[in-house]
Each structure stands twice: as structure tokens, then as C-alpha cells.
Motif scaffolding. Structure first.
Motif, mmCIF file in Angstrom:
data_model
loop_
_atom_site.group_PDB
_atom_site.id
_atom_site.type_symbol
_atom_site.label_atom_id
_atom_site.label_comp_id
_atom_site.label_asym_id
_atom_site.label_seq_id
_atom_site.Cartn_x
_atom_site.Cartn_y
_atom_site.Cartn_z
ATOM 1 N N HIS A 67 41.713 -32.932 63.540
ATOM 2 C CA HIS A 67 42.333 -32.175 62.332
ATOM 3 C C HIS A 67 42.039 -33.071 61.024
ATOM 4 O O HIS A 67 43.119 -33.241 60.150
ATOM 5 N N ARG A 68 40.997 -33.834 61.122
ATOM 6 C CA ARG A 68 40.268 -34.402 59.823
ATOM 7 C C ARG A 68 39.038 -34.522 60.111
ATOM 8 O O ARG A 68 38.704 -34.397 61.167
ATOM 9 N N ASN A 69 38.300 -34.941 59.116
ATOM 10 C CA ASN A 69 36.985 -35.203 59.202
ATOM 11 C C ASN A 69 36.479 -36.787 59.777
ATOM 12 O O ASN A 69 37.401 -37.706 59.187
ATOM 13 N N ALA A 70 35.604 -36.880 60.493
ATOM 14 C CA ALA A 70 35.152 -38.297 60.870
ATOM 15 C C ALA A 70 33.459 -38.061 61.296
ATOM 16 O O ALA A 70 33.108 -36.996 62.025
ATOM 17 N N GLU A 71 32.723 -38.752 60.962
ATOM 18 C CA GLU A 71 31.360 -39.017 61.280
ATOM 19 C C GLU A 71 30.960 -40.213 61.704
ATOM 20 O O GLU A 71 31.238 -41.076 60.999
ATOM 21 N N ALA A 72 30.142 -40.364 62.967
ATOM 22 C CA ALA A 72 29.968 -41.700 63.376
ATOM 23 C C ALA A 72 28.588 -41.388 64.262
ATOM 24 O O ALA A 72 28.309 -40.471 64.514
ATOM 25 N N ARG A 73 27.892 -42.724 64.288
ATOM 26 C CA ARG A 73 26.571 -42.578 65.123
ATOM 27 C C ARG A 73 26.744 -43.398 66.258
ATOM 28 O O ARG A 73 27.281 -44.691 66.283
ATOM 29 N N ASP A 74 25.750 -43.253 67.296
ATOM 30 C CA ASP A 74 25.408 -43.998 68.394
ATOM 31 C C ASP A 74 24.101 -44.028 68.559
ATOM 32 O O ASP A 74 23.411 -43.172 69.194
ATOM 33 N N GLY A 75 23.399 -44.958 67.804
ATOM 34 C CA GLY A 75 21.712 -44.905 67.590
ATOM 35 C C GLY A 75 21.363 -43.829 66.919
ATOM 36 O O GLY A 75 21.866 -43.461 65.921
ATOM 37 N N THR A 76 20.456 -42.641 67.723
ATOM 38 C CA THR A 76 20.026 -41.518 67.135
ATOM 39 C C THR A 76 21.377 -40.425 67.211
ATOM 40 O O THR A 76 21.007 -39.230 66.795
#
Length: 295
Positions: free
Chosen positions: A231-240
Motif C-alpha cells: 500500500h505504498r511504493n518500494a523498489e529494491a534490488r538483489d543483484g540483477t
């Protein structure tokens, strides 16, 4: 004799390059899709009514019809109260307003199949909305839809979890055999919010299963995971691998704003942006002109 032999060696090399070598796949034309998440009819007033939820959803549907994406993915929590007939009827009424030429892919959320799904709750969902896991294709993209509630809380549905895992590997293998440009996973729960190593919580997939699935995605070259639930934005990475968590069409949390996400699928990547309902664009420019240099 040496000159003639040299000529045929050169000719054979040219023939091999032009005729025998595998043809290069031409760059695909870009297209875009829209992700809607958590319309969750009934959440604004805790199931007293769904007037505001419906208003938001209708506004988003009108934007979809104006923008005309290749397809729409609705990443779960279609309603707030599992099995509520009035909320389900309203959801189906509104989603039916999307132009029939635009494919719509529904995804099960925990509010659709219960926090701890059972064979009965899963059957009730599929009877109304269709399969809770499936694959679709558009252009160079293969979309794999998962039931993340079964992954998050499989205690009462262990057979469904195992069956989905077998099915997932089969679909990933098939996509790799086809030489698919983009294999994208769509589901409700985020795999992680900030880091693949973060502690377990209500909003992410537990570590015990998270690590195994992320390893599987890496094995098959999956780069994009589109999710909701937070219910909100989140962007994250794990390598590629990029885990994209989109805010809701319905009620936001944590000071977020309701909205939709637009994702542009290009030959080598997927660009995406979340638009709040009050800032939706008139159209989507797939090939923007380069910025002019300052004089």
C-alpha cells in the motif's frame, strides 16, 4: 592455383557468415502495460461501504481506457473482505469497464484467498476469477502470475505450494527454451521491501522460501518482479533482480498516495514509473525525443 584456392576460401567464409550463421533477432518495438494494485473494495471504511474505493478504481479504469496499454495486471487484493459478494460484484462491474481489446490479468491477494489460504478458499477464488497461477505472453514478454499467499503462508495448503513450485519451474524452462526477452513475475506479496536479506514481516515473503525462489529466478534470468500488498511504493534490488512494489489504487498507507504504475517494455530493459491519481499523464510516449542541448 594458389590464387584460385584463396578465392574459394574467402567465398566460403562469406557464405558461412551470411547464410549459415544464425539470424539476429531484430529489436522489438517498445510497448507498455499498466499495473494496478490493491483496489481492495471496502478498505477505506473497513467494510462499512466501498464508495471511495470504487471511485478510485473507476478513475484508474478511465485512465487505462485513455492510455490504451498492451495489457493490465491487477496485483491482488481485489476486495477487502474475502468472499464478500457485494464487494466482488462491484469489483467485477468496474473492471468490466476496461475496453475489451485490452487484456486484464487478475491476481489473487491475501484478502481474496485469506491470509492463510485453504484448499476451500482457493477453490472459491478460482471459481469466480479463474486460475490463481498462469502464464501469459505479449511480444517478447512472458508474464508468470503466482499465488503469493500460498508461498507466504502455506500451512493449510502445502500441496498447492508444491504443485505451484513444480509448475513454476516448468514455465521458466519453457520461457528459456523460447528465447524470451523478458520473463516477468507478477504476484501480490513483495519478495522483499528494502533488501533480500531483510527480516520476515507481514509485508514480505518469509526468508525460508524467499531465498530459494530468488535463486530460481536468477537461474532462469528473471529480472523483474512486480508486486503490491504494501500500500505504498518500494523498489529494491538483489543483484540483477528488481523487486517493484506498487502503491494501491485503493487506500494508501504510510503517507503514500493512490495511483497506478506504467511500465514500458523495451528490447533490453523495462522502464517503469508510478503515477499518483492526481498526476496521470494524457498519453505515454514510448520513444521520447532526445533533450535539446542548452545553447
Amino acid at each position: 592455383m594458389k590464387i584460385v584456392l584463396h578465392f574459394w576460401v574467402v567465398a566460403l567464409a562469406v557464405f558461412s557468415t551470411l547464410v549459415l550463421a544464425p539470424a539476429r533477432t531484430a529489436a522489438a518495438e517498445p510497448f507498455f502495460f499498466v499495473q494496478l494494485s490493491d483496489p481492495q473494495l471496502g478498505m477505506f471504511t473497513d467494510n462499512k461501504d466501498f464508495a471511495q474505493d470504487a471511485a478510485n478504481f473507476e478513475f484508474a479504469v478511465a485512465a487505462v481506457n485513455r492510455l490504451r496499454p498492451a495489457f493490465v495486471v491487477i496485483t491482488g487484493d481485489l476486495v477487502h473482505k474475502p468472499g464478500d459478494s457485494a464487494q466482488i460484484t462491484e469489483y467485477r462491474r468496474i473492471v468490466a469497464k476496461i475496453d475489451r481489446s485490452i487484456p486484464v490479468y487478475n491476481i489473487a491477494g491475501n484478502h481474496d484467498v485469506q491470509n492463510v489460504p485453504t484448499p476451500e478458499s482457493l477453490q472459491a477464488y478460482t471459481k469466480i476469477f479463474g486460475a490463481d497461477r498462469y502464464t501469459f505472453r505479449h511480444g517478447g514478454l512472458v508474464g508468470i502470475v503466482l499465488n503469493s499467499s500460498v508461498i507466504h503462508s502455506p500451512e493449510k495448503a502445502p500441496e498447492q505450494l508444491a504443485e505451484q513450485e513444480r509448475w513454476l519451474r516448468t514455465e521458466l524452462t519453457k520461457a528459456r527454451t523460447e528465447g524470451t526477452r523478458h520473463v516477468v513475475v507478477f504476484q501480490h506479496h513483495p519478495w522483499f521491501i528494502q533488501s533480500a536479506a531483510e527480516a520476515d514481516q507481514y509485508f514480505n515473503i518469509p526468508t525460508a522460501r524467499r531465498a530459494a525462489y530468488l535463486a530460481l529466478f536468477r537461474e532462469f534470468g528473471v529480472r523483474y518482479l512486480f508486486c503490491g500488498h504494501y500500500h505504498r511504493n518500494a523498489e529494491a534490488r538483489d543483484g540483477t533482480i528488481e523487486n517493484i512494489t506498487s502503491g494501491p489504487v485503493g487506500k494508501p498507507l504510510g503517507g503514500a498516495k493512490s495511483g497506478i504504475r506504467v511500465a514500458i517494455v523495451r528490447d533490453d530493459r523495462i522502464d517503469h514509473r508510478y503515477y499518483e491519481l492526481g498526476e496521470l499523464p494524457v498519453s505515454i510516449e514510448l520513444n521520447p525525443a532526445p533533450a535539446k542541448k542548452k545553447q
